[in-house]
Scaffold this motif. Structure first.
Motif, short mmCIF file in Angstrom:
data_model
loop_
_atom_site.label_atom_id
_atom_site.label_comp_id
_atom_site.label_asym_id
_atom_site.label_seq_id
_atom_site.Cartn_x
_atom_site.Cartn_y
_atom_site.Cartn_z
N ALA A 45 0.83 -1.20 0.00
CA ALA A 45 0.00 0.00 0.00
C ALA A 45 0.87 1.25 0.00
CB ALA A 45 -0.91 -0.01 1.22
N SER A 46 1.95 1.22 0.79
CA SER A 46 2.79 2.42 0.83
C SER A 46 3.47 2.64 -0.52
CB SER A 46 3.80 2.32 1.97
OG SER A 46 4.63 1.20 1.74
N ALA A 47 3.80 1.53 -1.21
CA ALA A 47 4.36 1.68 -2.55
C ALA A 47 3.37 2.38 -3.47
CB ALA A 47 4.74 0.31 -3.11
N ILE A 48 2.14 1.95 -3.40
CA ILE A 48 1.11 2.55 -4.26
C ILE A 48 0.93 4.02 -3.90
CG2 ILE A 48 -1.31 2.46 -4.90
CD1 ILE A 48 -1.17 -0.55 -4.36
N VAL A 49 0.92 4.30 -2.59
CA VAL A 49 0.77 5.69 -2.17
C VAL A 49 1.92 6.53 -2.70
CG1 VAL A 49 0.77 7.21 -0.16
CG2 VAL A 49 -0.59 5.14 -0.14
N LEU A 50 3.11 5.96 -2.66
CA LEU A 50 4.27 6.67 -3.18
C LEU A 50 4.10 7.00 -4.66
CD1 LEU A 50 7.04 7.75 -2.49
CD2 LEU A 50 8.01 5.52 -3.04
N MET A 51 3.58 6.04 -5.39
CA MET A 51 3.33 6.29 -6.81
C MET A 51 2.35 7.43 -7.02
SD MET A 51 3.52 2.69 -8.79
CE MET A 51 2.01 2.02 -8.31
N TYR A 52 1.31 7.43 -6.19
CA TYR A 52 0.33 8.51 -6.31
C TYR A 52 0.96 9.85 -5.99
CZ TYR A 52 -3.79 5.66 -7.03
OH TYR A 52 -4.73 4.84 -7.58
N LEU A 53 1.88 9.83 -5.03
CA LEU A 53 2.49 11.09 -4.63
C LEU A 53 3.33 11.70 -5.75
CD1 LEU A 53 3.65 10.56 -0.93
CD2 LEU A 53 1.76 11.93 -1.78
N THR A 54 4.00 10.82 -6.49
CA THR A 54 4.91 11.35 -7.50
C THR A 54 4.22 11.60 -8.84
OG1 THR A 54 5.59 9.07 -7.86
CG2 THR A 54 7.03 10.46 -6.52
N SER A 55 3.44 10.66 -9.28
CA SER A 55 2.70 10.90 -10.53
C SER A 55 1.31 11.39 -10.16
CB SER A 55 2.60 9.63 -11.35
OG SER A 55 3.59 8.71 -10.96
N ASP A 56 0.52 11.73 -11.16
CA ASP A 56 -0.85 12.15 -10.82
C ASP A 56 -1.77 10.92 -10.82
OD1 ASP A 56 -2.15 12.91 -14.00
OD2 ASP A 56 -0.19 12.04 -13.53
N ILE A 57 -2.96 11.15 -10.27
CA ILE A 57 -3.86 10.04 -10.03
C ILE A 57 -4.21 9.29 -11.32
CG2 ILE A 57 -6.22 9.49 -9.30
CD1 ILE A 57 -5.92 11.65 -7.18
N GLU A 58 -4.44 10.05 -12.40
CA GLU A 58 -4.89 9.40 -13.63
C GLU A 58 -3.84 8.41 -14.15
OE1 GLU A 58 -5.26 12.69 -13.17
OE2 GLU A 58 -7.43 12.55 -12.83
N THR A 59 -2.58 8.83 -14.12
CA THR A 59 -1.53 7.96 -14.66
C THR A 59 -1.49 6.64 -13.91
OG1 THR A 59 -0.32 10.04 -14.76
CG2 THR A 59 0.83 8.05 -15.49
#
Lengths: 140, 801, 112
Positions: A45-59
């Protein structure tokens, strides 16, 4: 959040990959060494959150087209379902079954219904954590 | 088995009614409902011969065996009488209601409640287990509440329903306590088992309290003085309900209970005095007050109260036989009980007919006020006949069944004079006197029913519509009841042999042969005291009725302000405003206050314990050695914690919280808990992210502008809580009375096939906890999601408007 | 070691209590967060620290550290996370709809 940091994004791509691998490892190693459903799920989950933090939600959403609420619900279903499975076999509720297998490559391996239960736990954790973070960040 | 069915069928039908109601829109749903009591009635009638021979039926389903609560149905003579009354009168009442209630009313509710009541009532009389009986007992209260408030748009209906509910349920709860006491004494909830062993327990210290508590329940249910006040108000219910619940069946549940428990408590002086005196006072007070009523239904309500008192007092008088023991000379005292059972049946017949008669008058004329009614004799001849038969039977006149039981009542009261136990002898003369005086008033109000309604100045209806006889459907039920009223007078011994004899056997088990307990009932037994008393009643009664106007001012001596109704109202209002005051005084809506209560209680309870018990212990002998880096970590965490109180920005505070959290996770590593360390690390990161995310929606925090005194008191409490935790932790750590259970889990590999003990505990040993935890987590996630999305939806609608 | 830990826990709990008693919503939430940290440490400390090896049967030798409190804490951590998340969202939704984060200002009115 608009972060347009090339270095951060590049690093994230690598780091996320490492974290994902780690989480899968943690999930499966839980039976013998530190790890398990909770931790594996949280790391993922934290990995996914990290992805959201760096890229935008749509990507991110394009890459992982899940509805995380459904993931969580499915997790709860699996976790409770394995409990009831033992009832069907005439055992008490939540009795876990384990079977020792001697596979050629892996050596002595455990085939346990606990794994299924843990998978349910992990899915719930992933689903809930991502849902919470996402709903807050989508809020205006 | 049949009996179980009898209880279950009404409930099943109650569930089906709302469904069927939609299907059969043309048909009056009552016709379907009617089948239920008729079928059960026939089932019971077929069992009469067996029960009359002294057989009983019993069947047990285990329900909660660990608590000694089993679903035991039991059919004997006593429950047979009630079963027949419930289903018999029930059939007639439903038949009557089909014509009384128009199809416009919400019939599915009405019949659903009525069936609910019928099933509950059958449950009360057929249950052997006291706990099951209690459950059904409360269910009758609930269904009665629903039925009284059937016309819930009326304020009086709601008030009456509330009053009935409050009084009967209060009694019910006290009865429950009584039952539990019985269980503590005897170790059983089964009535029959208790009766078998009761002789060992009569000296038990709980015997009398249990008896009084149970009697309280019975008295409230059966509307005994001074708890009778709910019954007249309950007359707001539709008339079929009044006839059924508040006259023929439910109010007799208390009487049933007294009869059922007589073998347990009978023979005790307190039981005798309570039951008899409550009965006699109720008898007198009910009949005395009935005379002044102007509403026919209220009049009947008070007369019901009075008749219930009569039956109750007879059961009290009959209980002396247990004290005296069986001999030829004492058998006479069991006749009071016989009279009680007899009158029970008779009362249901004539009172049911009278209620239906009043319902007809109300239905046709739209009023029940005796001051406006009159001259209906020629307009409604059939209704008039019903009224005469019912009233005369109630007044105790031949040739109706009320005469027989009233005579037996007088006889029983006269026999009381000769008793020299329970210190009766000094006031024994009072029994027949009270009985006689009450009967005079009974006679007077019976005259009021007949003459004020059907004779005199003709009633004039304002709309000028012609008054005519009720539809035949409404008349069928009261006429059938009247046939019984006369029929029982002519053949009383059929009833005596088949119905009353087995009931006597179940009230006096092992006392004497049932034949000896059952006398032959004669309408004529020569000129004796009873007959003279009846003649006296008629003479004085007629005189009093004629001079009604001259002595009616007597009632002004009892102003409303001092009535029990007012007392009840004041009590209720006081309770309401009192509890409101108490609640608002501490439920202030301030979170700080609520948390303070918790902390203060914690400090007082736990701190007080340590202060007085000397449970505190401390020794550092077993402490692990401290490394220098651990000390540093502790200091860092201490500083982070304390400076959280003084920082100016919420961001700093959050980061400090993070410092504490990461410190905790390092300690987890040091303390050999790798799973925890990993989890704590990740959770701490995610939590910090969460805080930061939410801060974008929240204002920067302001300085606490509370007064200094508040701050100081907060600090004192916080310090005390911290100190207490320290003290408690030391005490717990050096507590060694129990062995640790943890070694069990070290067999994890054999037991659960895992080598990570923590994980096997989570997934296997305590898998249930983990499962529920996952559910909690999921619910929290859903909660967050809905909290956010709910607002979004609301804003959308705002925009649209 | 245990003595020191317990003293640290006592201070943390006092801090948490003080924060919870304040009237600012964020302070209250932070207080509960600190409180759960303190309690987690407390459970582990009371069981005795450094008394054995990591509770992993295949990787370490007996004696093992008590594993039961660890399992309890693991559950507690996740739950407290869930609760903190929920309370945080509740707090900012409350602020959005009421315009204040002052708990005294959020008290219900009489006869509302």
């Amino acid at each position: 959040m608009k972060i347009n940091d090339v270095i951060l994004r590049t690093v994230t791509k690598i780091v996320v990959f490492i974290i994902l691998t780690l989480s899968v490892y943690l999930f499966f190693s839980g039976h013998y060494s530190p790890g398990g459903g909770f931790i594996g799920g949280l790391v993922l989950a934290s990995a996914i959150v990290l992805m959201y933090l760096t890229s935008d939600i749509e990507t991110v959403h394009k890459g992982m087209p899940f509805d995380f609420k459904l993931v969580a619900a499915l997790g709860v279903l699996i976790a409770t379902g394995t409990g009831f499975a033992s009832v069907i076999f005439g055992k008490d509720f939540m009795t876990q079954a384990a079977m020792k297998l001697n596979l050629p490559i892996f050596g002595e391996t455990e085939l346990a219904s606990v794994v299924l239960f843990e998978a349910g736990v992990a899915m719930t954790v992933i689903g809930v954590v991502v849902t919470i973070i996402l709903s807050i960040s989508e809020d205006e | 088995m049949t009996i179980n069915l009898a209880i279950v069928i009404p409930f099943l039908m109650a569930i089906l009614i709302p469904i069927l109601y939609r299907r059969f829109t043309k048909l009056h749903i009552g016709w379907l409902v009617l089948a239920v009591p008729v079928i059960i009635f026939i089932m019971l009638v077929r069992l009469i011969p067996f029960v009359a021979e002294g057989h009983t039926y019993s069947h047990t389903y285990n329900w909660i065996p660990s608590l000694d609560i089993n679903f035991t149905t039991y059919l004997d003579g006593l429950s047979m009488i009630f079963g027949l009354l419930i289903t018999g009168v029930g059939s007639l009442v439903i038949l009557y209601s089909i014509f009384y209630l128009s199809a416009k009313e919400s019939l599915q509710h009405f019949y659903c409640y009525l069936l609910l009541f019928m099933g509950a009532m059958l449950g009360v009389v057929f249950s052997d287990n006291l706990m099951v009986l209690y459950a059904f007992w409360e269910l009758t209260s609930v269904s009665s509440f629903l039925l009284i408030a059937f016309w819930h748009h009326r304020k009086a209906s709601r008030a009456g329903a509330q009053k009935a509910m409050l009084i009967t349920v209060t009694g019910g709860v006290s009865m429950l306590v009584g039952f539990i006491m019985l269980h503590m004494m005897t170790g059983s909830y089964s009535v029959h088992e208790i009766i078998r062993n009761v002789s060992q327990f009569t000296d038990h210290q709980l015997f009398v309290p249990a008896m009084i508590l149970i009697l309280f329940g019975a008295f409230t249910k059966s509307a005994q003085f001074p708890f009778h006040i709910w019954l007249p108000d309950a007359m707001e219910a539709p008339t079929p309900v009044s006839a059924y619940l508040h006259s023929a069946t439910m109010v007799k549940a208390g009487i049933y209970l007294v009869a059922r428990l007589t073998p347990i408590f009978g023979g005790d002086a307190i039981w005798f005095w309570l039951v008899t005196v409550a009965g006699l006072v109720t008898l007198f007070w009910g009949s005395f007050n009935a005379v002044k009523q102007t509403d026919l239904k209220a009049l009947l309500a008070f007369s019901t109260v009075s008749q219930l008192g009569l039956i109750m007092s007879l059961f009290g008088m009959g209980s002396v036989a247990f004290k005296l023991g069986y001999s030829d000379s004492t058998i006479i005292y069991t006749q009071a009980t016989f009279a009680a059972l007899f009158h029970l049946v008779n009362h249901s017949t004539f009172k049911g007919a009278l209620f239906m008669m009043v319902g007809i008058v109300d239905h046709e004329l739209g009023t029940r006020d005796v001051r406006r009614l009159g001259g209906l004799m020629s307009l409604m001849p059939l209704t008039f006949t019903v009224a005469v038969i019912g009233s005369l039977s109630m007044a105790g006149m031949p040739p109706f069944n009320g005469f027989l039981s009233k005579e037996m009542f007088f006889a029983a009261a006269i026999h009381m004079r000769d008793l020299d136990i329970f210190s009766i002898s000094s006031i024994g003369i009072l029994f027949p006197v009270v009985a006689w005086v009450a009967s005079i008033f009974t006679f007077v109000y019976c005259m009021i029913i007949i003459f004020k309604t059907f004779f005199g100045k003709p009633y004039e209806k304002s709309e000028g519509k012609p008054i005519h006889e009720a539809p035949i459907g409404m008349l069928v039920s009261p006429i059938i009841l009247c046939v019984f009223v006369v029929g029982i007078f002519i053949f009383p011994n059929v009833l005596g042999q088949y119905i009353l004899k087995p009931a006597m056997a179940s009230i006096y088990p092992g006392f004497a042969p049932a034949e000896v307990l059952t006398p032959k009932i004669h309408a004529w037994h020569g000129i004796n005291m009873e007959l003279l008393m009846t003649i006296g009643v008629v003479i004085v009664g007629v005189m009093l009725y004629r001079k009604l106007k001259t002595w009616k001012p007597v009632y002004r001596l009892f102003p409303y302000r001092f009535s029990f109704n007012e007392l009840f109202r004041h009590l209720l209002e006081g309770l309401e405003s009192g509890s409101n005051k108490v609640t608002t005084s501490y439920m202030t809506g301030s979170l700080r206050k609520y948390v303070l209560y918790i902390y203060l209680f914690f400090i007082v309870a736990v701190g007080g314990y340590f202060l007085f018990s000397g449970g505190f212990a401390y020794s550092s002998a077993n402490d692990a050695p401290v490394e220098i880096y651990e000390l540093m970590l502790i200091i860092v965490m201490l500083l982070a914690g304390i400076s959280m109180l003084f920082v100016k920005s919420r961001l700093t505070a959050t980061l400090l919280n993070g410092v504490i959290g990461f410190g905790v996770s390092i300690f987890f590593v040091i303390f050999r808990a790798p799973d925890l360390a990993l989890t704590q690390l990740i959770v701490e990161s995610v939590t910090t992210v969460l805080f930061l995310l939410c801060f974008s929606f929240l204002p920067e925090w302001k300085r606490e502008d509370s007064p200094k005194s508040v701050k100081i008191s907060n600090a004192v409490i916080a310090g005390a809580v911290g100190a207490l935790v320290v003290v408690m932790s030391f005490a717990v750590m050096y507590y060694d009375e129990f062995d640790s259970i943890s070694s069990y889990f070290e067999n994890a590999y054999e037991l659960a096939g895992g080598a990570n003990i923590v994980n096997t505990i989570l997934g296997d040993f305590r898998g249930f906890d983990t499962m529920l935890e996952v559910v909690v987590l999921f619910i929290a996630g859903l909660g967050v999601y809905t909290l956010i999305k709910l607002k979004a939806r609301k804003e959308d609608t705002d925009n649209e408007n | 070691m245990e003595t020191l830990m317990i003293l640290l826990i006592g201070v943390l709990i006092a801090v948490a209590t003080y924060l919870i008693l304040s009237k600012n919503l964020i302070r209250v939430i932070l207080g509960t967060a600190v409180l759960s940290h303190a309690v987690h440490l407390l459970i582990l400390t009371i069981a005795g620290v450094k008394k054995g090896n990591v509770p992993l049967l295949k990787e370490a030798e007996a004696p093992y550290t008590d594993a039961l409190p660890q399992a309890l804490i693991l559950t507690a951590i996740v739950i407290s996370f869930a609760v903190t998340a929920f309370v945080l969202v509740l707090a900012y939704r409350t602020y959005q709809s009421n315009g204040t984060d002052d708990l005294e200002g959020l008290r219900g009115q009489e006869n509302e």
